[in-house]
Scaffold this motif. Structure first.
Motif, PDB file in Angstrom:
ATOM      1  N   ALA A  94       5.317  -4.272  17.222  1.00 31.73           N
ATOM      2  CA  ALA A  94       5.674  -4.818  15.999  1.00 31.73           C
ATOM      3  C   ALA A  94       6.809  -4.678  15.387  1.00 31.73           C
ATOM      4  O   ALA A  94       7.902  -3.888  15.870  1.00 31.73           O
ATOM      5  N   SER A  95       7.261  -5.715  14.581  1.00 29.62           N
ATOM      6  CA  SER A  95       8.632  -5.595  13.958  1.00 29.62           C
ATOM      7  C   SER A  95       8.680  -5.041  12.580  1.00 29.62           C
ATOM      8  O   SER A  95       9.447  -4.352  12.032  1.00 29.62           O
ATOM      9  N   ARG A  96       7.452  -4.870  11.900  1.00 34.86           N
ATOM     10  CA  ARG A  96       7.230  -4.289  10.565  1.00 34.86           C
ATOM     11  C   ARG A  96       5.689  -4.339  10.355  1.00 34.86           C
ATOM     12  O   ARG A  96       4.845  -4.921  10.820  1.00 34.86           O
ATOM     13  N   GLY A  97       5.548  -3.152   9.545  1.00 30.48           N
ATOM     14  CA  GLY A  97       4.015  -3.041   9.023  1.00 30.48           C
ATOM     15  C   GLY A  97       3.724  -2.693   7.890  1.00 30.48           C
ATOM     16  O   GLY A  97       4.837  -2.139   6.997  1.00 30.48           O
ATOM     17  N   VAL A  98       2.723  -2.771   7.064  1.00 29.54           N
ATOM     18  CA  VAL A  98       2.199  -2.463   5.808  1.00 29.54           C
ATOM     19  C   VAL A  98       1.161  -1.871   5.669  1.00 29.54           C
ATOM     20  O   VAL A  98       0.080  -2.304   6.589  1.00 29.54           O
ATOM     21  N   ARG A  99       0.884  -0.993   4.874  1.00 33.68           N
ATOM     22  CA  ARG A  99      -0.530  -0.129   4.867  1.00 33.68           C
ATOM     23  C   ARG A  99      -1.055  -0.315   3.511  1.00 33.68           C
ATOM     24  O   ARG A  99      -0.369  -0.312   2.510  1.00 33.68           O
ATOM     25  N   VAL A 100      -2.384  -0.468   3.508  1.00 35.76           N
ATOM     26  CA  VAL A 100      -3.172  -0.755   1.980  1.00 35.76           C
ATOM     27  C   VAL A 100      -3.746   0.994   2.090  1.00 35.76           C
ATOM     28  O   VAL A 100      -4.342   1.328   2.972  1.00 35.76           O
ATOM     29  N   LEU A 101      -3.385   1.678   1.065  1.00 34.85           N
ATOM     30  CA  LEU A 101      -3.746   3.174   0.899  1.00 34.85           C
ATOM     31  C   LEU A 101      -4.685   3.253  -0.058  1.00 34.85           C
ATOM     32  O   LEU A 101      -4.630   2.535  -1.244  1.00 34.85           O
ATOM     33  N   TYR A 102      -5.538   4.409   0.010  1.00 38.19           N
ATOM     34  CA  TYR A 102      -6.307   4.901  -1.049  1.00 38.19           C
ATOM     35  C   TYR A 102      -5.998   6.469  -1.254  1.00 38.19           C
ATOM     36  O   TYR A 102      -5.985   7.207  -0.386  1.00 38.19           O
ATOM     37  N   ASN A 103      -5.936   6.817  -2.261  1.00 40.94           N
ATOM     38  CA  ASN A 103      -5.393   8.050  -2.774  1.00 40.94           C
ATOM     39  C   ASN A 103      -6.583   9.059  -2.982  1.00 40.94           C
ATOM     40  O   ASN A 103      -7.114   9.399  -4.060  1.00 40.94           O
TER      41      ASN A 103
END
Length: 475
Positions: free
Chosen positions: A274-283
């Motif tokens: 991959a060249s880039r990544g994004v995460r959806v997070l929960y606290n």
């Protein structure tokens, strides 16, 4: 013949004894260490520190509620699997919540954009390479009986054991660690379906496997996957688009939207493909966990799967280029746990005698709530009251409104205890049918979220519930 999989615990003791007799430490490395590894309840994939006392109490309360109210089956090992976002044994409410969550996920990806198609692929196959760069290495399914037979051979050297073990592993089918491979394999026939035009996506939900924390113990989890194929010049915009859409979706069903956030994957954690990544997070109480991960993967993996033949991968755009691949993967069990933690409220109030009472409520979103209505008769059900309840139950079920038949259970000591139980189950409305219902047709409807009790005619309850749930779906 043994079932395929990791060696059962009742069989590895025999192997241990056999191994000691022959001094074959090599088999301890390959077989026994994965079996002897233990689950650590508070280990969260190496990213979070130990929880504080208040957080510990909150987690303990949540897990106990899940067991007491039929979301997950009891047992320390099952609770530990659930706590770690792994597949576990669900009770009836947990299974219904899971089904609702998957249904809403499927709707979100299939209806949010044109040209999203559902697919289904097998979790164990001999076709191609099962891994696609995330974590590296293969997971393979081996029958325990085959391993036993190999170990029980007489007059066999250590080198021969290693050679036979390697041959056995090579013949064993690989288990998938993600759903990406299946989508890449189906790209070419799907390309013909869309007349070689971009963009389009392939969506799937399925079981995946991974070793647990490097110990070698095999674990399973249910993954959601959307693989999006687009032109090279638009891939960055599409990644941003899907990141916003996914965060919006998680927040839509949450009681406290601020618990959900997105974050770019740090450069040192970006996978090789991959060249880039994004995460959806929960606290969570113990720290942030990734619910979904989005990767901009380029075209290298697609070319690799199709042997580098660019001509059959090219699309009808201005440059006839090979599409870029975006992957959006999520953990269903971890997502379910996030919504449970997000919806739990612990309230305090004083009763008529000024005694402080503690109230736990699962304020799950109406479309996710596993039980929409509980039917009860309060202090006991006569034959006539049960008949009214059964008639209303069947009428509600015909409209696909889930109902809890409380009138079949032994009545608690008070209506307040009954309502407290339903609040912990996340039931939206409690409908109480009494002797007055037989005479006047009036019944009592109590709301989980407001605790307000309304008197309503039995002929109006169906329309009221249908309109309420329908309005909640459109919010």
């Amino acid at each position: 013949m043994s079932e395929p999989g990791i060696i059962p615990e009742d069989e590895f003791l025999e192997l241990t004894s056999f191994d000691k007799q022959l001094g074959r430490s090599i088999m301890t490395t390959y077989i026994l260490r994965p079996v002897l590894s233990t689950l650590k309840l508070w280990h969260v994939r190496g990213r979070c520190s130990a929880p504080q006392s208040d957080d510990l109490a909150q987690v303990k309360t949540m897990l106990q509620l899940c067991v007491d109210r039929y979301f997950i089956s009891p047992g320390k090992s099952n609770t530990a699997r659930f706590r770690r976002g792994m597949s576990c044994n669900y009770g009836p409410l947990g299974m219904e919540l899971r089904r609702n969550l998957l249904e809403q996920w499927w709707r979100s990806v299939s209806s949010s954009r044109d040209q999203v198609f559902g697919i289904s692929t097998v979790s164990c196959t001999m076709d191609g390479d099962s891994d696609t760069g995330e974590g590296g290495g293969h997971l393979r399914m081996v029958e325990a009986e085959s391993l036993k037979q190999m170990l029980q051979q007489e007059n066999i050297s250590k080198e021969q054991i290693i050679q036979e073990l390697q041959s056995l592993l090579q013949r064993a089918p690989p288990l998938r660690r993600n759903l990406l491979q299946g989508a890449l394999l189906q790209f070419v026939p799907m390309l013909e379906l869309v007349n070689r035009k971009l963009p389009f996506g392939l969506a799937e939900v399925g079981l995946c496997f991974e070793p647990s924390d490097g110990s070698g113990r095999l674990t399973e989890f249910t993954q959601t996957s959307l693989v999006w194929f687009c032109s090279p010049r638009t891939s960055s915009q599409w990644l941003d688009h899907w990141a916003r859409q996914r965060l919006k979706w998680w927040r839509k069903f949450s009681l406290s939207p601020s618990g959900f956030s997105i974050s770019n994957v740090p450069g040192e954690e970006v996978i090789a493909a991959a060249s880039r990544g994004v995460r959806v997070l929960y606290n969570f109480p113990w720290g942030q966990e990734a619910l979904e991960t989005l990767w901009s993967r380029g075209d290298a993996e697609l070319l690799h799967v199709h042997n580098g033949v660019r001509s059959k991968l090219q699309c009808r755009n201005e440059r006839k280029s090979v599409p870029q691949v975006l992957s959006i993967t999520g953990n269903v069990d971890c997502g379910l746990m996030a919504f449970l933690f997000n919806s739990l409220q612990q309230l305090e109030k004083k009763d008529g005698k000024q005694r402080l009472q503690h109230r736990k409520v699962l304020k799950l979103h109406p479309v996710l709530s596993p039980i929409k209505v509980a039917l009860d008769t309060g202090r006991g059900a006569t034959v006539e009251l049960k008949q009214v309840c059964e008639g209303l139950l069947h009428e509600l079920m015909e409209t696909k409104i889930t109902v809890w038949p409380g009138y079949l259970e032994p009545a608690p000591t008070s209506m307040e205890q009954l309502f407290a139980k339903y609040d912990e189950m996340g039931v939206l409305f409690s409908v109480v049918i009494t002797e007055d219902t037989l005479e006047t047709g009036l019944l009592q409807v109590r709301s989980r979220d407001t605790t307000i009790k309304e008197t309503m005619h039995i002929s109006a309850i169906m329309n009221f519930l249908t309109r309420y749930i329908s309005a909640a779906e459109k919010i």
